[in-house]
Design an enzyme around this catalytic site. Structure first.
Site, PDB file in Angstrom:
ATOM      1  N   HIS A  15      37.002  58.994  29.333  1.00 29.70           N
ATOM      2  CA  HIS A  15      36.615  58.892  27.934  1.00 29.70           C
ATOM      3  C   HIS A  15      35.664  60.024  27.563  1.00 29.70           C
ATOM      4  O   HIS A  15      34.765  60.336  28.342  1.00 29.70           O
ATOM      5  CB  HIS A  15      35.909  57.556  27.684  1.00 29.70           C
ATOM      6  N   GLY A  69      65.539  84.961  34.985  1.00 30.73           N
ATOM      7  CA  GLY A  69      64.859  83.937  34.179  1.00 30.73           C
ATOM      8  C   GLY A  69      65.750  83.240  33.162  1.00 30.73           C
ATOM      9  O   GLY A  69      65.354  82.234  32.581  1.00 30.73           O
ATOM     10  N   GLU A 109      70.465  69.363   7.434  1.00 28.35           N
ATOM     11  CA  GLU A 109      70.896  68.566   8.594  1.00 28.35           C
ATOM     12  C   GLU A 109      72.099  67.705   8.210  1.00 28.35           C
ATOM     13  O   GLU A 109      72.092  67.038   7.178  1.00 28.35           O
ATOM     14  CB  GLU A 109      69.731  67.708   9.110  1.00 28.35           C
ATOM     15  N   ALA A 132      68.586  70.069  12.258  1.00 27.07           N
ATOM     16  CA  ALA A 132      67.208  69.577  12.430  1.00 27.07           C
ATOM     17  C   ALA A 132      66.999  69.075  13.855  1.00 27.07           C
ATOM     18  O   ALA A 132      66.406  68.025  14.082  1.00 27.07           O
ATOM     19  CB  ALA A 132      66.915  68.472  11.432  1.00 27.07           C
ATOM     20  N   GLY A 133      67.522  69.837  14.819  1.00 27.10           N
ATOM     21  CA  GLY A 133      67.296  69.503  16.230  1.00 27.10           C
ATOM     22  C   GLY A 133      66.029  70.191  16.722  1.00 27.10           C
ATOM     23  O   GLY A 133      65.182  70.625  15.929  1.00 27.10           O
ATOM     24  N   ARG A 154      72.422  89.297  32.890  1.00 26.80           N
ATOM     25  CA  ARG A 154      71.345  89.993  32.153  1.00 26.80           C
ATOM     26  C   ARG A 154      70.680  91.005  33.065  1.00 26.80           C
ATOM     27  O   ARG A 154      70.839  90.952  34.276  1.00 26.80           O
ATOM     28  CB  ARG A 154      70.246  88.996  31.787  1.00 26.80           C
ATOM     29  N   LEU A 195      68.001  70.806  29.346  1.00 28.47           N
ATOM     30  CA  LEU A 195      66.585  71.069  29.544  1.00 28.47           C
ATOM     31  C   LEU A 195      66.384  71.821  30.856  1.00 28.47           C
ATOM     32  O   LEU A 195      67.021  71.501  31.862  1.00 28.47           O
ATOM     33  CB  LEU A 195      65.810  69.745  29.600  1.00 28.47           C
TER      34      LEU A 195
HETATM   35  P1  NAI Z   1      70.221  69.965  19.001  1.00 27.50           P
HETATM   36  O1  NAI Z   1      71.410  69.323  19.558  1.00 27.50           O
HETATM   37  O2  NAI Z   1      68.860  69.555  19.430  1.00 27.50           O
HETATM   38  O3  NAI Z   1      70.244  69.826  17.396  1.00 27.50           O
HETATM   39  C1  NAI Z   1      71.299  70.291  16.622  1.00 27.50           C
HETATM   40  C2  NAI Z   1      71.206  69.632  15.257  1.00 27.50           C
HETATM   41  O4  NAI Z   1      72.156  70.226  14.405  1.00 27.50           O
HETATM   42  C3  NAI Z   1      71.503  68.142  15.300  1.00 27.50           C
HETATM   43  O5  NAI Z   1      70.522  67.484  14.558  1.00 27.50           O
HETATM   44  C4  NAI Z   1      72.873  68.049  14.635  1.00 27.50           C
HETATM   45  O6  NAI Z   1      73.088  66.834  13.969  1.00 27.50           O
HETATM   46  C5  NAI Z   1      72.807  69.207  13.658  1.00 27.50           C
HETATM   47  N1  NAI Z   1      74.099  69.743  13.257  1.00 27.50           N
HETATM   48  C6  NAI Z   1      75.207  69.908  14.015  1.00 27.50           C
HETATM   49  N2  NAI Z   1      76.186  70.472  13.275  1.00 27.50           N
HETATM   50  C7  NAI Z   1      75.677  70.676  12.033  1.00 27.50           C
HETATM   51  C8  NAI Z   1      76.195  71.237  10.827  1.00 27.50           C
HETATM   52  N3  NAI Z   1      77.442  71.725  10.761  1.00 27.50           N
HETATM   53  N4  NAI Z   1      75.396  71.294   9.726  1.00 27.50           N
HETATM   54  C9  NAI Z   1      74.117  70.804   9.780  1.00 27.50           C
HETATM   55  N5  NAI Z   1      73.583  70.261  10.897  1.00 27.50           N
HETATM   56  C10 NAI Z   1      74.342  70.215  12.021  1.00 27.50           C
HETATM   57  O7  NAI Z   1      70.477  71.525  19.215  1.00 27.50           O
HETATM   58  P2  NAI Z   1      69.504  72.769  19.130  1.00 27.50           P
HETATM   59  O8  NAI Z   1      68.315  72.466  18.300  1.00 27.50           O
HETATM   60  O9  NAI Z   1      70.374  73.900  18.731  1.00 27.50           O
HETATM   61  O10 NAI Z   1      69.028  72.950  20.617  1.00 27.50           O
HETATM   62  C11 NAI Z   1      70.002  73.202  21.640  1.00 27.50           C
HETATM   63  C12 NAI Z   1      69.572  72.649  22.962  1.00 27.50           C
HETATM   64  O11 NAI Z   1      68.459  73.348  23.449  1.00 27.50           O
HETATM   65  C13 NAI Z   1      69.211  71.191  22.859  1.00 27.50           C
HETATM   66  O12 NAI Z   1      69.914  70.486  23.832  1.00 27.50           O
HETATM   67  C14 NAI Z   1      67.752  71.151  23.123  1.00 27.50           C
HETATM   68  O13 NAI Z   1      67.369  70.016  23.881  1.00 27.50           O
HETATM   69  C15 NAI Z   1      67.492  72.440  23.904  1.00 27.50           C
HETATM   70  N6  NAI Z   1      66.171  72.916  23.581  1.00 27.50           N
HETATM   71  C16 NAI Z   1      65.092  72.295  24.121  1.00 27.50           C
HETATM   72  C17 NAI Z   1      63.821  72.667  23.783  1.00 27.50           C
HETATM   73  C18 NAI Z   1      62.665  71.932  24.347  1.00 27.50           C
HETATM   74  O14 NAI Z   1      62.832  71.263  25.348  1.00 27.50           O
HETATM   75  N7  NAI Z   1      61.502  71.991  23.726  1.00 27.50           N
HETATM   76  C19 NAI Z   1      63.561  73.774  22.854  1.00 27.50           C
HETATM   77  C20 NAI Z   1      64.760  74.314  22.303  1.00 27.50           C
HETATM   78  C21 NAI Z   1      66.007  73.908  22.683  1.00 27.50           C
END
Ligand code: NAI
Length: 470
Positions: A449, A40, A207, A185-186, A36, A324
């Site tokens: 508290h 970052g 999901e 719904a991740g 890039r 992460l």
């Molecule tokens: P994820 O692995 O958290 O969720 C993906 C979701 O998609 C799962 O619930 C899965 O069952 C569903 N899925 C898979 N194939 C599917 C399909 N064909 N149709 C419908 N649902 C389907 O992945 P996500 O949300 O894309 O995040 C990617 C990575 O980035 C994760 O490992 C996450 O931990 C990380 N991340 C972390 C954050 C944080 O720490 N706050 C913020 C954003 C991302």
């Protein structure tokens, strides 16, 4: 021929740049290569940071719209200025990426911009990026791959970053869509789905599985879906998307039950594909030099983060495990400390995972399901924020704290929180877990508290049936 560097890090995300800084602190002559034009990585440029900026702004908007009135604050003429909101997000990103540039200079780390390919152990070629470096070749005693991950595509649903977007496009929609359908719904789906719902979109999450945030403690997943549904987010669980047809103003998605059955259609303005991320190894030359990958394409490493090829190391998303930023940073520090002759270690059981919805979700250690599967006897202590005085003062009472401790030793084995500032609250339990502490330890520590952390103390007390305020 002598080496140009002791260590070259490929990838300037949190894993890569933190490794480079630690290596420089330890006296290694270090360079970093980034494809890039800014440092970052995904986290700062198109991930954690811009999404949290939008989550914060959209939360303010929703508070002003729906909650201020509860505090006796009446406003009229509330108006969303989306351009300004997106601009503030961009400024936050720009400030922080410049901060990383400063840190590179301060630590005398050379930054080379372009695409890196490992020619052989100890030698890397860089294909220039338009703006910066010319094509060149560099030599280093050690190479650390920290190239992270990329969006996993979904067959039949081609991302064009306009009507069908990845998380990147979802950070910059030029107007609030009337309807947004999120696939997955991740973490990304729920966070970015929340942003656009708060700003006025009708959000439906499709999901594949039966639980949101799969892998989290089931009680947390079920409660979170209930809370988000109450906020107006719709869910279609156990459903798969099989095709997407893009028209001028909308997208027609074909969906069907996961287990088979009748097809149906969802007509929507915008689709967000958020079904996970895959390791970024393309173009690194790994096949040619014989670096082993596992079945899912992650680089295989030993406990020192060394690949099967001497002098080549890897950390972060590209080696698998929790994707992460903080896990990647810690792995990078351990890796370069070992490289510099020190020792290092990571306790993968006490890495917090946080979802920045409102309320937030935070989790660390074992879930109840994991403990049951492993045959571990445990106590579960729960305390709701509705009984926490600070949460009541803030009118922010959704959720609870759950602490799981070993029945025999009382050692804390896991903690799962839905609630205000859950992501900050969990750190107390992470620290206790890292020191092998018990629920009794938390219960006997004085907590200020009125404070949200008192809910942690009460949950610890609840593991032995001694909660005070419930
Ligand atoms: P994820 O692995 O958290 O969720 C993906 C979701 O998609 C799962 O619930 C899965 O069952 C569903 N899925 C898979 N194939 C599917 C399909 N064909 N149709 C419908 N649902 C389907 O992945 P996500 O949300 O894309 O995040 C990617 C990575 O980035 C994760 O490992 C996450 O931990 C990380 N991340 C972390 C954050 C944080 O720490 N706050 C913020 C954003 C991302």
């Amino acid at each position: 021929m002598s080496n140009d560097y002791d260590l070259i890090v490929i990838g300037a995300g949190p894993g890569g740049y933190v490794s480079a800084i630690r290596a420089a602190q330890l006296g290694l002559k270090t360079a970093i290569i980034e494809k890039r034009e800014t440092l970052g990585g995904t986290c700062l440029n198109i991930g954690c940071i811009p999404s949290k900026a939008l989550l914060n702004s959209s939360h303010h908007y929703e508070m002003a719209e729906k909650e201020f009135v509860l505090h006796g604050i009446n406003i009229s003429g509330l108006k969303l200025d989306l351009n300004k909101m997106l601009e503030r997000k961009e400024e936050t990103v720009a400030d922080l990426t410049k901060g990383i540039e400063f840190l590179m200079k301060k630590n005398k780390i050379d930054c080379h911009f372009g695409k890196a390919t490992i020619i052989k152990p100890g030698q890397i070629s860089i294909r220039s990026s338009e703006k910066y470096t010319k094509n060149k070749s560099l030599r280093a005693a050690s190479i650390l791959i920290a190239t992270g991950s990329d969006i996993t595509p979904l067959e039949g649903v081609k991302i064009n970053e306009k009507q069908i977007v990845s998380s990147t496009g979802a950070l910059s929609l030029s107007k609030v869509p009337k309807s947004l359908t999120v696939i997955g719904a991740g973490v990304i789906g729920l966070e970015l789905g929340s942003v656009w719902r708060r700003l006025g979109a009708d959000v439906t999450v499709v999901e594949y599985l039966d639980l949101v945030l799969p892998g989290m403690d089931t009680e947390i997943s079920k409660n979170m879906r209930r809370i988000l549904t109450k906020q107006g987010m719709k869910f279609k669980m156990g459903t798969k998307v099989t095709a997407a047809k893009v028209a001028k103003e909308s997208v027609n998605l074909t969906v069907e039950p996961r287990t088979g059955g009748e097809k149906s259609h969802i007509q929507t303005d915008v689709v967000l594909v958020a079904i996970g991320r895959s390791p970024n190894t393309k173009g690194l030359g790994l096949e040619k030099i014989g670096v082993d990958l596992d079945k899912r394409g992650f680089i295989t490493v030993d406990e020192d983060f060394q690949t099967n090829v001497e002098g080549i190391y890897a950390i972060g998303d590209v080696v698998g495990g929790a994707m992460l930023a903080h896990k990647a940073e810690d792995e990078g520090v351990v890796c370069v400390e070992i490289l510099a002759g020190q020792t290092g270690h990571i306790d993968y059981d006490s890495i917090p995972g946080i979802v920045y919805t409102h309320p937030e979700v935070a989790s660390c250690g074992k879930t109840e399901e994991m403990l049951i599967d492993a045959g571990v006897e445990y106590n579960a202590g729960k305390f709701p924020f509705a009984a926490n005085s600070r949460a009541r003062c803030n009118a922010d009472t959704a959720g609870f704290v759950k602490i799981l401790s070993d029945k025999l030793t009382d050692r804390v084995l896991g903690c799962h929180i839905i609630g205000p500032s859950a992501g900050d609250l969990i750190q107390e339990v992470v620290n206790v877990m890292e020191f092998g502490g018990s629920a009794e330890d938390i219960a006997r520590i004085c907590h200020g508290h009125p404070g949200l952390p008192e809910a942690i103390k009460e949950a610890a007390l609840a593991t032995s049936g001694r909660s005070i305020h419930i």
